[in-house]
Enzyme design. Sequence first.
Site, PDB file in Angstrom:
ATOM      1  N   CYS A  10       1.081 -11.742  -3.522  1.00 10.27           N
ATOM      2  CA  CYS A  10       0.220 -12.488  -3.913  1.00 10.27           C
ATOM      3  C   CYS A  10      -1.045 -12.209  -3.123  1.00 10.27           C
ATOM      4  CB  CYS A  10       0.075 -14.165  -3.445  1.00 10.27           C
ATOM      5  SG  CYS A  10       2.077 -15.384  -3.771  1.00 10.27           S
TER       6      CYS A  10
ATOM      7  N   ARG B 236      -1.034  -7.145  -6.790  1.00 12.08           N
ATOM      8  CA  ARG B 236      -0.842  -7.734  -5.701  1.00 12.08           C
ATOM      9  C   ARG B 236       0.361  -9.320  -6.539  1.00 12.08           C
ATOM     10  NH1 ARG B 236      -2.431  -7.215  -0.715  1.00 12.08           N
ATOM     11  NH2 ARG B 236      -0.727  -8.221   0.396  1.00 12.08           N
TER      12      ARG B 236
ATOM     13  N   TRP C 274       2.610 -13.810  -7.048  1.00 14.65           N
ATOM     14  CA  TRP C 274       3.636 -13.354  -7.089  1.00 14.65           C
ATOM     15  C   TRP C 274       4.587 -14.552  -7.116  1.00 14.65           C
ATOM     16  CZ3 TRP C 274       8.454 -11.723  -4.717  1.00 14.65           C
ATOM     17  CH2 TRP C 274       8.752 -10.977  -5.763  1.00 14.65           C
TER      18      TRP C 274
ATOM     19  N   ASN D 157      -0.562 -16.686   1.210  1.00 13.79           N
ATOM     20  CA  ASN D 157       0.863 -15.353   0.927  1.00 13.79           C
ATOM     21  C   ASN D 157       1.864 -15.343   1.937  1.00 13.79           C
ATOM     22  OD1 ASN D 157      -0.004 -11.909   1.295  1.00 13.79           O
ATOM     23  ND2 ASN D 157       1.356 -12.947   0.125  1.00 13.79           N
ATOM     24  N   GLY D 158       2.785 -15.454   1.059  1.00 12.93           N
ATOM     25  CA  GLY D 158       3.679 -15.303   2.023  1.00 12.93           C
ATOM     26  C   GLY D 158       5.131 -15.659   2.358  1.00 12.93           C
TER      27      GLY D 158
ATOM     28  N   GLU E 286      13.731   8.493  -9.563  1.00 11.00           N
ATOM     29  CA  GLU E 286      12.214   7.996  -9.850  1.00 11.00           C
ATOM     30  C   GLU E 286      11.522   8.248 -11.440  1.00 11.00           C
ATOM     31  OE1 GLU E 286      10.238   6.583  -8.347  1.00 11.00           O
ATOM     32  OE2 GLU E 286       8.733   7.192  -9.430  1.00 11.00           O
TER      33      GLU E 286
ATOM     34  N   LYS F  96      10.999   4.870 -12.850  1.00  5.37           N
ATOM     35  CA  LYS F  96       9.510   4.229 -13.961  1.00  5.37           C
ATOM     36  C   LYS F  96       9.884   3.707 -15.814  1.00  5.37           C
ATOM     37  CE  LYS F  96       7.608   4.487 -11.446  1.00  5.37           C
ATOM     38  NZ  LYS F  96       6.654   4.771 -10.575  1.00  5.37           N
TER      39      LYS F  96
ATOM     40  N   GLU G 155      10.849  -0.119 -15.003  1.00  3.49           N
ATOM     41  CA  GLU G 155       9.963  -0.853 -14.303  1.00  3.49           C
ATOM     42  C   GLU G 155       9.057  -1.223 -15.777  1.00  3.49           C
ATOM     43  OE1 GLU G 155       7.577  -0.161 -10.929  1.00  3.49           O
ATOM     44  OE2 GLU G 155       7.718   2.270 -11.273  1.00  3.49           O
TER      45      GLU G 155
ATOM     46  N   HIS H 169      33.340  10.357 -12.472  1.00  4.84           N
ATOM     47  CA  HIS H 169      33.566   9.094 -11.477  1.00  4.84           C
ATOM     48  C   HIS H 169      33.007   8.173 -11.718  1.00  4.84           C
ATOM     49  CE1 HIS H 169      34.686  12.807  -8.989  1.00  4.84           C
ATOM     50  NE2 HIS H 169      33.151  13.101  -8.886  1.00  4.84           N
TER      51      HIS H 169
ATOM     52  N   LYS I  83       2.088  -5.397  -7.050  1.00  2.00           N
ATOM     53  CA  LYS I  83       1.194  -3.739  -6.756  1.00  2.00           C
ATOM     54  C   LYS I  83       1.925  -3.252  -5.121  1.00  2.00           C
ATOM     55  CE  LYS I  83      -0.328   0.973  -6.953  1.00  2.00           C
ATOM     56  NZ  LYS I  83       0.870   1.858  -7.350  1.00  2.00           N
TER      57      LYS I  83
END
Length: 603
Positions: free
Chosen positions: A2, A28, A73, A99-100, A478, A482, A485, A501, A598
């Site tokens: 947020c 955010r 968020w 925010n929190g 990575e 990518k 997401e 395995h 982000k």
Amino acid sequence: MCGIVGCILNKDNAVQFILEGLRRLEYRGYDSVGLAVIIDNNVLVVKDTCSIEQLSSRVDGFKAVVGIGHTRWATHGRPSRKNAHPHVDCKGEIALVHNGIIENFEGIRKQLAFRHNFLSETDTEVIAHLIEENIERGGNFFKSFTYSIALLEGSYAIASIYRLEPDTILCAKKESPLIIGISDKGTFCASDPLALKGFVNELYSLRDGEIAVLKPGKVEVYRLVNRNVVLRVKPKKISLVSFLGQEDLKRSDGTATLEEIREIPYALQKSLIYREEELDPIASCLIRSGRIHIVACGTSYHAGLIGKYYLTKLTSLNTITYVASEFTYWANIDKKDTVIAISQSGETADVISAIKYAKKLGAKIISMVNVPSSTIDRLSDYTLYINAGPEIGVAATKSYVNQLSIELQLATKVSIELGYEDSYIYNEVVNSIRECAKLSSEIIAKYTPLIVKLAKSISSKNSVYFLGTGLHLPTALEGALKLKELSYIHAEGYPAGESKHGPIALVEKGFPVMISSSYLEARDRILSSIEEMRARDAWIIAVSNDDKVLSKADVNIPMPKSNHLVTPMMFIIPWQLLAYFTSKSKGLNPDKPRNLAKSVTVK
Ligand code: F6R
């Protein structure tokens, strides 16, 4: 996560400032957006699950000097109009953004529920009602605010306004970032300095447990000692250097991520800002250390795995990499140890917790961040700036590559200091990174058309594997992150040797298997992994500089044969482009993937 902003201006253009601040803070979170302003002695709140531009059209013509804004968020309560911030008390006189996470909100809500009317499912709303309750008991705004804040457990950056004190914004901070700014234009607060760029010429950061009173042209800061006692303290000034390199912000209209991938060659050049001798104190700190603990999340964690590879191979220092949220459960910290915290934003809550934990046990902290003056920068004994420039797209791209560059420079420096390498090697590594910048630009130009086509085929798949080994295991991890997401396709990265395995059970005709490999490492293992997959009719796509590997693939993306250690800085680029174009091909917005933000400022 947020983002919050607030302002008391000399002119009545608070709405324009808030909207601009929210655009800059959108990285955010963007589940919903809202603002509250005081007009004609009334608190007006406009909020929704809409875009900032849609909100802007609803507040056109609002003239206010005081206001607060929020981009959300969701943590408690799904994204919806009623859960969007600002939240208000029963009478609509107090408005508040947060925010929190308020950990004890359920208990407070239960206590207040018999007298107060709750409209949302959020943890935040209880704060507005708590302040109201305390005002009704005879407190003024400041007293009621501080008394309420003292009851909260959890993390918060809060800004609040009150109808009857229309020239005041009250702020409180614990564990979530909040900065204050002043100029001849007005008094401001925001989640990060970027939101205030161009508006302020003095910046202050609030420390945990502090409360700020914003008034026209001035700020007072208090430390909350207990419910009834607050002490006035000197605000902590921070440098305006936070704005350096923050060029005009791009809008997240679906092109920021692509632009940021295309900026990799330039960003890599800018990662070469440190002269060798500037790394002396950090190299000495590492050499003196017992163990080195690298902590990071997400993409930065993958960079941390490569950091471990560099330090282990070049220096043999005892290095372990942890996902930051697991650190306290697994790490064994001694006061001789050093933590290397890697974070693009410098605000990731799990990394901050890990740092605080390690600091308490006496460890030294070295950080690698992209945002100067961020919380992680400020908590560190030494900081290396990765200097990638602003990264607006939610997916980390150029920052990852720059993290690798800084890690390699540092590991090389340590190995020279330890006498493992001659000092001319430093310049050779710098030259390899420079060369890598040039080659990256060729990779982007040459393979974009092929990857656009490939993305169309991948967009219809349900699941994809990314395989790598050694230095390219993190490339595989990575690449999978990518794709997952940005395109919402299930993707899994794992060590190539692990297929047999378990994971190979899913493989059938046409199942996409992405290979990342360099001819200088683990060729036999990669070749046998490819054969295992080919025997099950998998569809093999290879990013490699190994001709033999490329010859076995259905789609091959040949990479240059350069210094093995810089190859991860280039080999990730095709996977980043693939994720971007798969997202576009599915009609999604790659700059703002659903459910993500982000900067992850909650634990
Ligand atoms: C993935 C991504 C996230 C971040 C993670 C850590 O593309 O961006 O996984 O890497 O949230 O963020 P920072 O580096 O800001 O600590």
